[in-house]
Design a protein around this motif. Structure first.
Motif, mmCIF file in Angstrom:
data_model
loop_
_atom_site.group_PDB
_atom_site.id
_atom_site.type_symbol
_atom_site.label_atom_id
_atom_site.label_comp_id
_atom_site.label_asym_id
_atom_site.label_seq_id
_atom_site.Cartn_x
_atom_site.Cartn_y
_atom_site.Cartn_z
ATOM 1 N N SER A 1 -9.959 0.405 -12.958
ATOM 2 C CA SER A 1 -9.248 -0.779 -12.485
ATOM 3 C C SER A 1 -10.211 -1.916 -12.177
ATOM 4 C CB SER A 1 -8.479 -0.390 -11.222
ATOM 5 O OG SER A 1 -7.761 -1.468 -10.727
ATOM 6 N N LEU B 1 -5.334 -6.525 -0.753
ATOM 7 C CA LEU B 1 -4.529 -5.449 -1.336
ATOM 8 C C LEU B 1 -5.204 -4.888 -2.582
ATOM 9 C CD1 LEU B 1 -1.969 -3.748 -1.731
ATOM 10 C CD2 LEU B 1 -0.979 -5.680 -2.955
ATOM 11 N N ILE B 2 -5.651 -5.801 -3.449
ATOM 12 C CA ILE B 2 -6.257 -5.350 -4.703
ATOM 13 C C ILE B 2 -7.546 -4.568 -4.423
ATOM 14 C CG2 ILE B 2 -7.389 -6.180 -6.815
ATOM 15 C CD1 ILE B 2 -5.175 -8.388 -6.849
ATOM 16 N N GLU C 1 -3.554 -10.892 -12.707
ATOM 17 C CA GLU C 1 -3.422 -10.689 -11.266
ATOM 18 C C GLU C 1 -3.168 -12.034 -10.616
ATOM 19 O OE1 GLU C 1 -7.231 -9.258 -10.257
ATOM 20 O OE2 GLU C 1 -6.774 -7.201 -10.822
ATOM 21 N N THR D 1 1.997 1.970 -3.420
ATOM 22 C CA THR D 1 0.900 2.526 -4.225
ATOM 23 C C THR D 1 0.648 3.992 -3.858
ATOM 24 O OG1 THR D 1 -0.088 0.322 -4.169
ATOM 25 C CG2 THR D 1 -1.472 2.115 -4.983
ATOM 26 N N LEU D 2 0.656 4.277 -2.555
ATOM 27 C CA LEU D 2 0.425 5.660 -2.128
ATOM 28 C C LEU D 2 1.496 6.590 -2.694
ATOM 29 C CD1 LEU D 2 -0.705 5.182 1.594
ATOM 30 C CD2 LEU D 2 -2.091 5.969 -0.344
ATOM 31 N N ARG E 1 0.835 -1.210 0.000
ATOM 32 C CA ARG E 1 0.000 0.000 0.000
ATOM 33 C C ARG E 1 0.865 1.254 0.000
ATOM 34 N NH1 ARG E 1 -3.765 -3.214 3.240
ATOM 35 N NH2 ARG E 1 -2.716 -2.668 5.165
ATOM 36 N N ARG F 1 -9.003 2.863 -3.236
ATOM 37 C CA ARG F 1 -8.201 4.084 -3.237
ATOM 38 C C ARG F 1 -8.249 4.767 -4.604
ATOM 39 N NH1 ARG F 1 -6.113 7.893 -3.696
ATOM 40 N NH2 ARG F 1 -4.381 8.956 -2.690
ATOM 41 N N LEU F 2 -8.435 3.959 -5.648
ATOM 42 C CA LEU F 2 -8.474 4.519 -7.004
ATOM 43 C C LEU F 2 -9.891 4.912 -7.387
ATOM 44 C CD1 LEU F 2 -6.089 2.082 -8.907
ATOM 45 C CD2 LEU F 2 -5.531 4.121 -7.588
ATOM 46 N N TRP G 1 -8.136 -2.894 -1.707
ATOM 47 C CA TRP G 1 -7.729 -1.602 -1.145
ATOM 48 C C TRP G 1 -7.319 -0.645 -2.256
ATOM 49 C CZ3 TRP G 1 -3.213 1.154 -1.567
ATOM 50 C CH2 TRP G 1 -3.104 2.289 -0.751
ATOM 51 N N ILE G 2 -6.514 -1.164 -3.200
ATOM 52 C CA ILE G 2 -6.048 -0.305 -4.290
ATOM 53 C C ILE G 2 -7.234 0.208 -5.096
ATOM 54 C CG2 ILE G 2 -4.759 -0.284 -6.475
ATOM 55 C CD1 ILE G 2 -2.695 -2.120 -5.173
ATOM 56 N N ARG G 3 -8.186 -0.711 -5.363
ATOM 57 C CA ARG G 3 -9.338 -0.293 -6.174
ATOM 58 C C ARG G 3 -10.170 0.760 -5.439
ATOM 59 N NH1 ARG G 3 -12.460 -5.141 -8.897
ATOM 60 N NH2 ARG G 3 -13.622 -3.345 -9.683
#
Lengths: 308, 308
Positions: B30, B11-12, B4, A109-110, A106, B18-19, B14-16
């Motif tokens: 994403s 994690l994925i 993937e 990514t940040l 993370r 955040r995006l 979380w990233i999505r």
């Protein structure tokens, strides 16, 4: 893609020759900071890719993952700056050491978002794999023409002024290579103000990158040693001028324009960052470093060759 | 980006999240095989990225560099197939072991071109670095809508037929993962023939990838165990069905469409490759594997979790 490692020139030449038969929609082929595609839209869609590696482009022992993520994205943004293009979207891949925690992923990514968000560039996808080896990060970025056309490496004209932004050298020593601001806004302001004939971002170092401009443009240059703006970090090096020319990772801009436009830029700079005229493009293909007494010596691109 | 790795789902996710605040021009964010950008051109510009690693996705001890280059490009082409998109251009990065010769780097490049050339996809740039670690290769690819719209993962409707192309399982054992033909032409022919509601390429394995379609579509499925087409290589496995469901790296297509369109495809297939109806999308969110006697058990995505 500005971040081609110095060296392996034979390989890169071979690849470019092999790619010579690009289809017609490839408006800017391999060899520039970004490739440019004419996809029947408004202006060229440009793409670049950069892979950053532990022990080469960063050191996980000393840099934070947030810094590493930042640098990975900022390097590709700097490629967009070199084209005076508008960064739009990026995709990231990472090979993570198996010991990595989700929190570390993370942070990485940040860091990417820290770099991309200020430019309105969206991170739109990615690919994550764990392996038993050190960290490798890749960012591929799409940019578009917006307001101005793409500025290429190959447009330098004999008689052009050569400019650089900011100060050069010592980026690795000072840690600036982990925190630099890609010159996206500056490049676009410069391109809007005058006709930029050629531009590159300084990733390999001015001695190499100015040679790239000359190679692509089929011209030479007289680089004025005394004019090169040396960073504070480079001033404490054994040879400050050599540091400014060869250290690399400055991620400043080097561009050329007509002397009249050069005067205009100096009289009324459209950017906050310092603009310095460092020399002139010449008709002869010689790339020369000229000292205060007018003595000149070849401007040698100093880099390591991977396949020596 | 279909590739993937299974696992690191937290994690994925979380990233999505955040995006989530993607700008408006990001038409496909994403979470699909490719992200889709509306760049004021004709249709969406789509982008994917895949990083392939020695010891994970290939083994330099047994695969040739030409095969590795081929697979690196073919994986991204398979992402384009999953969107029924037209691959246009790719950029490649490689981290090369320092012992690599220029000849080896050329072989890697030739492999990429072996995969890209038949589809008119241009390799337009790259980034090469040597390091003291194993080979890592990244390919980022741009595709466009052409004739048909992008087919996403999230459009499956309750009642849809579920289809797969080809046969499944044993790809790693048979070496097919190094030489498969990405189903670009097949996907485009299918999308031209009928209305595909959803599609994905089978990189993780049907048990995982069909779950991705269900996740994105908010639906469930009944997968018919007896109907799953098992490859010759998987037939010699201890549990052939499990191999077909979980081995991964088939790089075939899994798609859904209305039963009427499904009938049409079976009556007059627009492609050479075998089409097999393997089940039905359901309104309930349960993902079930149904045997010949009608007994069902949960369809569990079998993969390794990186961060377990």
């Amino acid at each position: 893609m500005a971040h081609e490692e110095k060296g392996e020139f034979a390989l890169i030449r071979w690849i470019r020759r092999r790619l010579g038969r690009a289809p017609k929609f490839v408006a800017i082929p391999s060899g520039d900071d970004m490739a440019g595609l004419d996809l029947a839209g408004e202006g060229l869609v440009q793409i670049t890719t950069d892979m950053l590696l532990d022990g080469v482009h960063f050191d996980t022992a000393t840099a934070t993952l947030r810094q590493i993520g930042y640098k990975s994205m900022a390097c590709s943004l700097s490629d967009a700056a070199a084209m005076a293009a508008l960064p739009r979207a990026a995709v990231a891949s990472a090979a993570l050491p198996r010991s990595f925690t989700p929190e570390q992923a993370r942070e990485l990514t940040l860091g990417m978002l820290d770099a991309a968000d200020p430019f309105g560039c969206a991170l739109v996808g990615g690919d994550v794999t764990a392996w038993d080896q050190p960290l490798a990060v890749n960012v591929a970025l799409i940019a578009t023409e917006s307001g101005t056309l793409a500025v290429r490496r190959g447009g330098a004209q004999p008689g052009d002024d050569i400019f650089v932004t900011g100060t050069l050298g010592g980026s690795l020593v000072s840690g600036r290579h982990l925190s630099f601001t890609p010159r996206v806004a500056e490049a676009r302001a410069l391109a809007a103000a005058v006709s930029l004939h050629s531009m590159i971002d300084l990733s390999d170092g001015l001695s190499s990158d100015l040679n790239h401009i000359c190679d692509e443009s089929g011209v030479g240059c007289d680089l004025l040693a005394d004019a090169v703006p040396i960073s504070d970090a480079a001033r404490s090096a054994a040879d400050p001028l050599a540091a400014a020319l060869n250290d690399g990772e400055d991620f400043e801009l080097c561009f050329t324009c007509s002397p009249a436009d050069g005067q205009r830029l100096l009289a009324s700079p459209p950017v906050q960052v310092t603009l310095t005229r460092v020399g002139r493009i010449t008709l002869t293909r010689d790339r020369m470093l000229v000292d205060a007494e007018g003595r000149s010596q070849p401007l040698v691109p100093r880099g390591y060759e991977h396949f020596r």
